[in-house]
Scaffold this motif. Structure first.
Motif, PDB file in Angstrom:
ATOM      1  N   ALA A 122      50.531  37.592  86.042  1.00 54.35           N
ATOM      2  CA  ALA A 122      51.032  38.003  84.724  1.00 54.35           C
ATOM      3  C   ALA A 122      51.764  36.853  84.040  1.00 54.35           C
ATOM      4  O   ALA A 122      51.610  36.637  82.829  1.00 54.35           O
ATOM      5  CB  ALA A 122      51.950  39.211  84.876  1.00 54.35           C
ATOM      6  N   LEU A 123      52.563  36.106  84.793  1.00 47.35           N
ATOM      7  CA  LEU A 123      53.278  34.969  84.217  1.00 47.35           C
ATOM      8  C   LEU A 123      52.321  33.880  83.753  1.00 47.35           C
ATOM      9  O   LEU A 123      52.464  33.325  82.648  1.00 47.35           O
ATOM     10  CB  LEU A 123      54.261  34.402  85.245  1.00 47.35           C
ATOM     11  CG  LEU A 123      55.491  35.259  85.532  1.00 47.35           C
ATOM     12  CD1 LEU A 123      56.190  34.794  86.803  1.00 47.35           C
ATOM     13  CD2 LEU A 123      56.470  35.229  84.360  1.00 47.35           C
ATOM     14  N   LEU A 124      51.338  33.562  84.573  1.00 48.29           N
ATOM     15  CA  LEU A 124      50.358  32.541  84.192  1.00 48.29           C
ATOM     16  C   LEU A 124      49.554  32.995  82.969  1.00 48.29           C
ATOM     17  O   LEU A 124      49.282  32.195  82.068  1.00 48.29           O
ATOM     18  CB  LEU A 124      49.423  32.240  85.367  1.00 48.29           C
ATOM     19  CG  LEU A 124      50.068  31.498  86.548  1.00 48.29           C
ATOM     20  CD1 LEU A 124      49.106  31.475  87.740  1.00 48.29           C
ATOM     21  CD2 LEU A 124      50.438  30.071  86.142  1.00 48.29           C
ATOM     22  N   GLY A 125      49.199  34.289  82.938  1.00 46.41           N
ATOM     23  CA  GLY A 125      48.461  34.818  81.792  1.00 46.41           C
ATOM     24  C   GLY A 125      49.300  34.782  80.523  1.00 46.41           C
ATOM     25  O   GLY A 125      48.796  34.437  79.442  1.00 46.41           O
ATOM     26  N   LEU A 126      50.580  35.124  80.641  1.00 41.75           N
ATOM     27  CA  LEU A 126      51.479  35.103  79.488  1.00 41.75           C
ATOM     28  C   LEU A 126      51.642  33.681  78.966  1.00 41.75           C
ATOM     29  O   LEU A 126      51.628  33.443  77.747  1.00 41.75           O
ATOM     30  CB  LEU A 126      52.836  35.685  79.895  1.00 41.75           C
ATOM     31  CG  LEU A 126      53.924  35.765  78.824  1.00 41.75           C
ATOM     32  CD1 LEU A 126      53.481  36.635  77.660  1.00 41.75           C
ATOM     33  CD2 LEU A 126      55.219  36.307  79.433  1.00 41.75           C
ATOM     34  N   ALA A 127      51.789  32.717  79.869  1.00 40.70           N
ATOM     35  CA  ALA A 127      51.951  31.321  79.466  1.00 40.70           C
ATOM     36  C   ALA A 127      50.705  30.799  78.761  1.00 40.70           C
ATOM     37  O   ALA A 127      50.791  30.053  77.775  1.00 40.70           O
ATOM     38  CB  ALA A 127      52.270  30.467  80.683  1.00 40.70           C
ATOM     39  N   ALA A 128      49.531  31.187  79.267  1.00 36.68           N
ATOM     40  CA  ALA A 128      48.282  30.732  78.649  1.00 36.68           C
ATOM     41  C   ALA A 128      48.055  31.402  77.294  1.00 36.68           C
ATOM     42  O   ALA A 128      47.573  30.774  76.346  1.00 36.68           O
ATOM     43  CB  ALA A 128      47.115  31.022  79.587  1.00 36.68           C
ATOM     44  N   ASP A 129      48.427  32.680  77.200  1.00 41.37           N
ATOM     45  CA  ASP A 129      48.203  33.430  75.965  1.00 41.37           C
ATOM     46  C   ASP A 129      49.163  33.011  74.859  1.00 41.37           C
ATOM     47  O   ASP A 129      48.818  33.068  73.678  1.00 41.37           O
ATOM     48  CB  ASP A 129      48.353  34.926  76.254  1.00 41.37           C
ATOM     49  CG  ASP A 129      48.023  35.784  75.050  1.00 41.37           C
ATOM     50  OD1 ASP A 129      46.875  35.692  74.552  1.00 41.37           O
ATOM     51  OD2 ASP A 129      48.911  36.531  74.601  1.00 41.37           O
ATOM     52  N   GLN A 130      50.377  32.609  75.234  1.00 39.46           N
ATOM     53  CA  GLN A 130      51.385  32.227  74.244  1.00 39.46           C
ATOM     54  C   GLN A 130      51.939  30.838  74.591  1.00 39.46           C
ATOM     55  O   GLN A 130      53.042  30.712  75.125  1.00 39.46           O
ATOM     56  CB  GLN A 130      52.508  33.263  74.195  1.00 39.46           C
ATOM     57  CG  GLN A 130      52.037  34.666  73.846  1.00 39.46           C
ATOM     58  CD  GLN A 130      53.170  35.648  73.675  1.00 39.46           C
ATOM     59  OE1 GLN A 130      54.190  35.345  73.069  1.00 39.46           O
ATOM     60  NE2 GLN A 130      52.996  36.842  74.224  1.00 39.46           N
ATOM     61  N   PRO A 131      51.164  29.791  74.289  1.00 35.01           N
ATOM     62  CA  PRO A 131      51.571  28.433  74.690  1.00 35.01           C
ATOM     63  C   PRO A 131      52.877  27.966  74.056  1.00 35.01           C
ATOM     64  O   PRO A 131      53.509  27.038  74.574  1.00 35.01           O
ATOM     65  CB  PRO A 131      50.396  27.565  74.241  1.00 35.01           C
ATOM     66  CG  PRO A 131      49.660  28.377  73.235  1.00 35.01           C
ATOM     67  CD  PRO A 131      49.855  29.805  73.628  1.00 35.01           C
ATOM     68  N   ASP A 132      53.305  28.585  72.958  1.00 35.34           N
ATOM     69  CA  ASP A 132      54.555  28.187  72.309  1.00 35.34           C
ATOM     70  C   ASP A 132      55.753  29.005  72.795  1.00 35.34           C
ATOM     71  O   ASP A 132      56.883  28.758  72.358  1.00 35.34           O
ATOM     72  CB  ASP A 132      54.438  28.336  70.789  1.00 35.34           C
ATOM     73  CG  ASP A 132      53.392  27.399  70.200  1.00 35.34           C
ATOM     74  OD1 ASP A 132      53.199  26.308  70.761  1.00 35.34           O
ATOM     75  OD2 ASP A 132      52.760  27.772  69.195  1.00 35.34           O
ATOM     76  N   LEU A 133      55.515  29.969  73.672  1.00 37.76           N
ATOM     77  CA  LEU A 133      56.597  30.807  74.169  1.00 37.76           C
ATOM     78  C   LEU A 133      57.521  29.977  75.051  1.00 37.76           C
ATOM     79  O   LEU A 133      57.082  29.343  76.005  1.00 37.76           O
ATOM     80  CB  LEU A 133      56.019  31.987  74.957  1.00 37.76           C
ATOM     81  CG  LEU A 133      57.008  33.024  75.495  1.00 37.76           C
ATOM     82  CD1 LEU A 133      57.720  33.733  74.350  1.00 37.76           C
ATOM     83  CD2 LEU A 133      56.280  34.035  76.386  1.00 37.76           C
ATOM     84  N   GLU A 134      58.817  30.007  74.736  1.00 40.79           N
ATOM     85  CA  GLU A 134      59.757  29.174  75.482  1.00 40.79           C
ATOM     86  C   GLU A 134      60.091  29.772  76.843  1.00 40.79           C
ATOM     87  O   GLU A 134      60.012  29.098  77.870  1.00 40.79           O
ATOM     88  CB  GLU A 134      61.039  28.985  74.674  1.00 40.79           C
ATOM     89  CG  GLU A 134      62.029  28.043  75.339  1.00 40.79           C
ATOM     90  CD  GLU A 134      63.300  27.858  74.544  1.00 40.79           C
ATOM     91  OE1 GLU A 134      63.975  26.829  74.750  1.00 40.79           O
ATOM     92  OE2 GLU A 134      63.636  28.748  73.733  1.00 40.79           O
ATOM     93  N   ALA A 135      60.475  31.049  76.867  1.00 43.85           N
ATOM     94  CA  ALA A 135      60.863  31.701  78.122  1.00 43.85           C
ATOM     95  C   ALA A 135      59.723  32.589  78.595  1.00 43.85           C
ATOM     96  O   ALA A 135      59.498  33.676  78.054  1.00 43.85           O
ATOM     97  CB  ALA A 135      62.131  32.514  77.932  1.00 43.85           C
ATOM     98  N   VAL A 136      58.993  32.133  79.596  1.00 49.62           N
ATOM     99  CA  VAL A 136      57.881  32.896  80.158  1.00 49.62           C
ATOM    100  C   VAL A 136      58.447  33.747  81.284  1.00 49.62           C
ATOM    101  O   VAL A 136      58.653  33.285  82.407  1.00 49.62           O
ATOM    102  CB  VAL A 136      56.765  31.962  80.669  1.00 49.62           C
ATOM    103  CG1 VAL A 136      55.601  32.778  81.222  1.00 49.62           C
ATOM    104  CG2 VAL A 136      56.307  31.021  79.570  1.00 49.62           C
TER     105      VAL A 136
END
Length: 345
Positions: free
Chosen positions: A226-240
């Motif tokens: 889920a963390l890796l997917g969130l990071a890939a989906d929102q590359p500008d997100l600061e706090a994953v």
């Protein structure tokens, strides 16, 4: 703010009379219990290195057989509270627990809530309210208040996990106790199978389970993905970051402490704002530096540290080519319930 009178300014006979009647003058101690602007905090930035703790835990395996220990744990105590208090913060208890091959930690239930974050080893399990939960590194297993639970080990290597309990606050309320029990009969069903994918839930959704939380085990493989997917989906997100929740309600997984997993991108530095709850950081994967007040801790895998509330924390991934993964526990649910939660940025 004007200066208040001191206890020693009062005549001794007056103080003696108050003491005799179990009375205490407030004004000499008012600033101690109601300081200006920021609370008085006993919680200190504290670091526990797993590579120095582990040999002592393994030695405890030789010194304390299970029938003498019941739970073989080294408590990670914050010196600001006094080691005898066995607390990491005002509301959190931490301990590293060891289970050796073939051992069984007997069934009991108690009023404090607990979680287990698995640190190392395979082949162990914990049974909670009849649900047998296998243990793998990075898994989070709940033992909510009042539920029977026991631990067993069918593997061939030591298994270690981090216990996080709300024991200090429950003990402070004079509500902490344990009831011993017998070995549990296990059920075939397991909540983490039924609630394993976001957006897909058992039907019909209006028929809620009778449990406080239908999920007792949160596999690390799912949280990591889920963390890796969130990071890939929102590359500008600061706090994953993901939060461990009750999937039926969307509320916190347990009712006093909150639990989260945070991913730091390669080389990332992340400032966590100053909030009222104290926090605990446990490194699952990678290498991370934590700046807490004036303390700088370098965390290797399985290391743990804690931070007092009302202080910002800066985390830096020391690896330029790999993400780092941090498990976080905090007191946010308790603060929100009491109406004292603050985010000071």
């Amino acid at each position: 703010m004007h200066e208040l009178g001191r206890l020693e300014d009062l005549p001794q006979d007056y103080r003696d009379e108050l003491t005799k009647l179990n009375l205490v003058p407030l004004w000499p101690s008012l600033r101690a219990v109601l300081p200006p602007n920021v609370p008085t905090r006993k919680t200190q930035p504290t670091f526990w290195a797993y590579d120095t703790l582990r040999p002592l835990l393994m030695r405890a395996g030789d010194l304390a057989p299970m029938e003498k220990a019941e739970r073989r744990v080294l408590v990670m105590a914050n010196p600001g509270h006094g080691l005898e208090k066995m607390q990491a913060s005002a509301a959190m208890y931490l301990g590293m627990q060891l289970l050796l091959p073939g051992e069984w930690a007997p069934s009991h239930r108690h009023t404090p809530n607990a979680v287990r974050m698995i640190v190392e080893g395979e082949g162990a399990w914990t049974t909670v309210d009849g649900e047998k939960c296998p243990m793998a590194r990075g898994d989070l297993i709940l033992t909510p208040t009042g539920l029977w639970h026991e631990h067993g080990h069918d593997g061939d290597q030591p298994v270690v996990w981090l216990d996080v309990l709300d024991l200090p606050i429950v003990y402070f309320m004079e509500a902490s106790y344990v009831i011993p029990g017998e070995r549990q009969d296990t059920k075939a069903s397991r909540g983490d199978r039924a609630w394993s994918r976001a957006g897909v839930v058992p039907s019909p959704v209006f028929e809620r389970s009778s449990k406080r939380n239908p999920v007792l085990r949160y596999p690390w493989a799912e949280a990591r993905a889920a963390l890796l997917g969130l990071a890939a989906d929102q590359p500008d997100l600061e706090a994953v970051q993901v939060t461990y929740v009750n999937p039926e309600t969307g509320g916190d997984a347990e009712n006093i402490l909150g639990f989260y997993s945070l991913m730091l991108r390669p080389g990332q530095t992340l400032r966590l704002p100053a909030r009222s709850p104290a926090q605990v950081f446990h490194l699952i994967e990678g290498s991370v530096q934590a700046l807490i007040v004036d303390s700088r801790f370098n965390l290797a895998e399985a290391d743990t540290c804690c931070a007092p509330g009302y202080e910002a924390v800066t985390l830096t991934n020391l690896q330029a080519d790999k993400p780092a993964f941090v498990f976080i526990a905090d007191e946010s649910p308790l603060h929100r319930k009491l109406g004292v939660y603050e985010n000071r940025g």
